[in-house]
Design a protein around this motif. Structure first.
Motif, PDB file in Angstrom:
ATOM      1  N   ILE A 140      72.494   7.757   5.273  1.00  0.00           N
ATOM      2  CA  ILE A 140      71.789   9.038   5.315  1.00  0.00           C
ATOM      3  C   ILE A 140      70.699   9.065   6.372  1.00  0.00           C
ATOM      4  O   ILE A 140      70.342  10.121   6.902  1.00  0.00           O
ATOM      5  CB  ILE A 140      71.209   9.365   3.909  1.00  0.00           C
ATOM      6  N   GLU A 141      70.174   7.862   6.736  1.00  0.00           N
ATOM      7  CA  GLU A 141      69.084   7.821   7.716  1.00  0.00           C
ATOM      8  C   GLU A 141      69.509   8.316   9.093  1.00  0.00           C
ATOM      9  O   GLU A 141      68.665   8.686   9.910  1.00  0.00           O
ATOM     10  CB  GLU A 141      68.545   6.385   7.850  1.00  0.00           C
ATOM     11  N   ARG A 142      70.794   8.333   9.376  1.00  0.00           N
ATOM     12  CA  ARG A 142      71.252   8.766  10.699  1.00  0.00           C
ATOM     13  C   ARG A 142      70.868  10.208  10.983  1.00  0.00           C
ATOM     14  O   ARG A 142      70.847  10.649  12.132  1.00  0.00           O
ATOM     15  CB  ARG A 142      72.763   8.599  10.824  1.00  0.00           C
ATOM     16  N   TYR A 143      70.563  10.972   9.940  1.00  0.00           N
ATOM     17  CA  TYR A 143      70.202  12.377  10.107  1.00  0.00           C
ATOM     18  C   TYR A 143      68.695  12.603  10.174  1.00  0.00           C
ATOM     19  O   TYR A 143      68.243  13.732  10.286  1.00  0.00           O
ATOM     20  CB  TYR A 143      70.803  13.204   8.972  1.00  0.00           C
ATOM     21  N   ASP A 144      67.901  11.530  10.140  1.00  0.00           N
ATOM     22  CA  ASP A 144      66.442  11.688  10.166  1.00  0.00           C
ATOM     23  C   ASP A 144      65.972  12.324  11.475  1.00  0.00           C
ATOM     24  O   ASP A 144      65.055  13.144  11.489  1.00  0.00           O
ATOM     25  CB  ASP A 144      65.766  10.321   9.976  1.00  0.00           C
ATOM     26  N   SER A 145      66.558  11.941  12.584  1.00  0.00           N
ATOM     27  CA  SER A 145      66.184  12.488  13.896  1.00  0.00           C
ATOM     28  C   SER A 145      67.395  13.158  14.553  1.00  0.00           C
ATOM     29  O   SER A 145      67.638  13.016  15.755  1.00  0.00           O
ATOM     30  CB  SER A 145      65.639  11.365  14.798  1.00  0.00           C
ATOM     31  N   PHE A 146      68.128  13.888  13.759  1.00  0.00           N
ATOM     32  CA  PHE A 146      69.386  14.459  14.231  1.00  0.00           C
ATOM     33  C   PHE A 146      69.174  15.470  15.359  1.00  0.00           C
ATOM     34  O   PHE A 146      69.929  15.514  16.332  1.00  0.00           O
ATOM     35  CB  PHE A 146      70.128  15.107  13.063  1.00  0.00           C
ATOM     36  N   LEU A 147      68.121  16.310  15.259  1.00  0.00           N
ATOM     37  CA  LEU A 147      67.858  17.319  16.283  1.00  0.00           C
ATOM     38  C   LEU A 147      67.631  16.671  17.640  1.00  0.00           C
ATOM     39  O   LEU A 147      68.153  17.145  18.651  1.00  0.00           O
ATOM     40  CB  LEU A 147      66.653  18.170  15.894  1.00  0.00           C
ATOM     41  N   SER A 148      66.870  15.589  17.694  1.00  0.00           N
ATOM     42  CA  SER A 148      66.596  14.944  18.976  1.00  0.00           C
ATOM     43  C   SER A 148      67.874  14.394  19.598  1.00  0.00           C
ATOM     44  O   SER A 148      68.031  14.389  20.822  1.00  0.00           O
ATOM     45  CB  SER A 148      65.572  13.817  18.804  1.00  0.00           C
ATOM     46  N   SER A 149      68.815  13.965  18.773  1.00  0.00           N
ATOM     47  CA  SER A 149      70.081  13.470  19.316  1.00  0.00           C
ATOM     48  C   SER A 149      70.892  14.601  19.943  1.00  0.00           C
ATOM     49  O   SER A 149      71.643  14.383  20.887  1.00  0.00           O
ATOM     50  CB  SER A 149      70.901  12.793  18.216  1.00  0.00           C
ATOM     51  N   LEU A 150      70.721  15.824  19.432  1.00  0.00           N
ATOM     52  CA  LEU A 150      71.420  16.967  20.001  1.00  0.00           C
ATOM     53  C   LEU A 150      70.814  17.411  21.322  1.00  0.00           C
ATOM     54  O   LEU A 150      71.479  18.054  22.132  1.00  0.00           O
ATOM     55  CB  LEU A 150      71.425  18.140  19.017  1.00  0.00           C
ATOM     56  N   CYS A 151      69.541  17.090  21.519  1.00  0.00           N
ATOM     57  CA  CYS A 151      68.870  17.473  22.763  1.00  0.00           C
ATOM     58  C   CYS A 151      69.167  16.505  23.904  1.00  0.00           C
ATOM     59  O   CYS A 151      68.993  16.848  25.072  1.00  0.00           O
ATOM     60  CB  CYS A 151      67.350  17.523  22.551  1.00  0.00           C
ATOM     61  N   ALA A 152      69.600  15.314  23.594  1.00  0.00           N
ATOM     62  CA  ALA A 152      69.849  14.310  24.626  1.00  0.00           C
ATOM     63  C   ALA A 152      71.095  14.679  25.417  1.00  0.00           C
ATOM     64  O   ALA A 152      72.089  15.133  24.842  1.00  0.00           O
ATOM     65  CB  ALA A 152      70.023  12.940  23.985  1.00  0.00           C
ATOM     66  N   PRO A 153      71.050  14.520  26.770  1.00  0.00           N
ATOM     67  CA  PRO A 153      72.241  14.811  27.578  1.00  0.00           C
ATOM     68  C   PRO A 153      73.370  13.848  27.216  1.00  0.00           C
ATOM     69  O   PRO A 153      73.152  12.657  27.029  1.00  0.00           O
ATOM     70  CB  PRO A 153      71.763  14.589  29.017  1.00  0.00           C
ATOM     71  N   SER A 154      74.559  14.400  27.115  1.00  0.00           N
ATOM     72  CA  SER A 154      75.694  13.552  26.762  1.00  0.00           C
ATOM     73  C   SER A 154      76.962  14.120  27.372  1.00  0.00           C
ATOM     74  O   SER A 154      77.070  15.315  27.619  1.00  0.00           O
ATOM     75  CB  SER A 154      75.848  13.459  25.241  1.00  0.00           C
ATOM     76  N   SER A 155      77.895  13.265  27.626  1.00  0.00           N
ATOM     77  CA  SER A 155      79.183  13.715  28.135  1.00  0.00           C
ATOM     78  C   SER A 155      80.037  14.198  26.974  1.00  0.00           C
ATOM     79  O   SER A 155      79.757  13.907  25.811  1.00  0.00           O
ATOM     80  CB  SER A 155      79.887  12.564  28.867  1.00  0.00           C
ATOM     81  N   SER A 156      81.097  14.935  27.301  1.00  0.00           N
ATOM     82  CA  SER A 156      81.958  15.483  26.264  1.00  0.00           C
ATOM     83  C   SER A 156      82.636  14.363  25.477  1.00  0.00           C
ATOM     84  O   SER A 156      83.014  13.329  26.025  1.00  0.00           O
ATOM     85  CB  SER A 156      83.027  16.372  26.898  1.00  0.00           C
ATOM     86  N   THR A 157      82.766  14.589  24.179  1.00  0.00           N
ATOM     87  CA  THR A 157      83.460  13.616  23.330  1.00  0.00           C
ATOM     88  C   THR A 157      84.937  13.956  23.176  1.00  0.00           C
ATOM     89  O   THR A 157      85.655  13.290  22.455  1.00  0.00           O
ATOM     90  CB  THR A 157      82.808  13.575  21.936  1.00  0.00           C
TER      91      THR A 157
END
Length: 353
Positions: A5-22
């Motif tokens: 469940i801890e993976r969702y603690d900073s979920f918003l910041s992970s969405l803001c990080a630049p990333s390539s398509s999955t």
């Protein structure tokens, strides 16, 4: 509580990080499977031959011509996937239709995806726009503005169709295609026989749509005969082709092997010979009743075809119309300077009585 469940603690910041398509190649392949299934068994390639024929006049550069063929092919095959669902067809090119194997939801989604892929391909045809620094009016940030498009420079030909609105060309014709398809479905589902003029206009919109996309894109990218309007000839060929297709559907064994025997009757479709047969004897409800039944077995179909052949003479009439349209197309080819490839195509499409 679950250990992850801890993976969702900073979920918003992970969405803001630049990333390539999955998105993976395996997912792309799975999504496209209804499309690759139908394209693995190619059709008559009439559209490709038309493109090659018109290119004798228009001389589109090879790289752009390849894009146009690709775009038209994508749009055509996507429309077939949807058409087969709308018509509840069983066969396409002699094999089961895609949605009977992959299901309606997946096939619709794939067809829609192919439409967007076509628009993505279309971007390769857009004119090159040079960028340069503004002269005396440049701001402190040395901002840029668009220079004249290469296609607009004086040493480039003026075109009857601009190469700046390619998306609008495709969009307008796709709307026309859906106008025609919508009327075709509406007449079928409400059991309303159109007039012959209504039918011809529907075909001009529906069948002519994809052909006009090809020819208009070619005219927009042409390097020869850039001020000649080839759209009327394109419309004539499209109407001729569809009326011929309607005739062959009810009269030709090859079509039986490809789509099933007299499939237009099973679909309840108001094709050209059927429209003539109904209008020729409006007091006779035989054909209307057969269409209403959507027959799947041969008995009713054979009876309806014999009525069209012997009572209303609808096949004779259809052949007479085809002859007139073919003659006009050949005269137009001659007026435009001759075109051996398009003449050969018309000869191949010719139907003998």
């Amino acid at each position: 509580m679950h250990a992850n469940i801890e993976r969702y603690d900073s979920f918003l910041s992970s969405l803001c990080a630049p990333s390539s398509s999955t998105w993976t190649e395996a997912q792309e392949s799975a999504l496209l499977e209804p499309y690759t299934y139908i394209t693995a068994n190619p059709g008559k390639k009439v559209a490709d031959r038309l493109v090659e024929g018109f290119n004798l006049w228009l001389n589109v550069p090879k790289d752009k011509l390849a894009v146009i063929i690709r775009v038209v092919g994508l749009l055509h095959d996507a429309s077939l996937l949807v058409d087969d669902i709308e018509d509840d067809s069983q066969l396409r090119r002699g094999i089961p239709v895609a949605h009977k194997i992959y299901g309606v939801p997946q096939t619709i989604n794939t067809a829609n995806y192919i439409y967007f892929l076509a628009y993505q391909e279309l971007s390769a045809l857009r004119p090159i726009v040079r960028r340069r620094a503004c002269d005396s009016s440049a701001g402190p940030d040395n901002s840029f503005r668009d220079d004249i498009s290469v296609a607009e420079k004086p040493n480039f030909p003026k075109r009857l169709i601009s190469n700046h609105d390619l998306d609008l060309i495709v969009n307008d014709e796709l709307m026309s295609l859906h106008h025609g398809q919508g009327l075709d479905i509406l007449w079928r589902d409400t059991l309303r026989c159109p007039t012959e003029d209504e039918y011809v206009q529907m075909v001009k919109d529906k069948t002519g749509g994809l052909l006009r996309i090809a020819v208009k894109l070619m005219m927009a990218c042409a390097t020869a005969n850039t001020n000649v309007d080839y759209v009327p000839l394109c419309n004539l060929i499209g109407i001729y082709y569809q009326i011929r297709d309607d005739y062959m559907n009810l009269q030709n064994d090859q079509y039986t092997n490809s789509k099933g025997f007299a499939e237009d009757l099973s679909e309840g479709k108001f094709s050209f010979p059927i429209v003539h047969g109904i209008l020729e004897q409006p007091e006779n409800q035989l054909i209307m009743n057969v269409l209403q039944k959507r027959p799947k077995t041969p008995t009713l179909k054979h009876y309806a075809i014999e009525h069209l052949r012997n009572t209303t003479k609808s096949f004779d009439y259809t052949l007479a119309v085809l002859k007139k349209l073919e003659q006009q197309a050949n005269r137009e080819l001659e007026r435009l300077g001759g075109n051996p490839m398009l003449s050969a195509l018309l000869d191949k499409l010719h139907v003998d009585a």
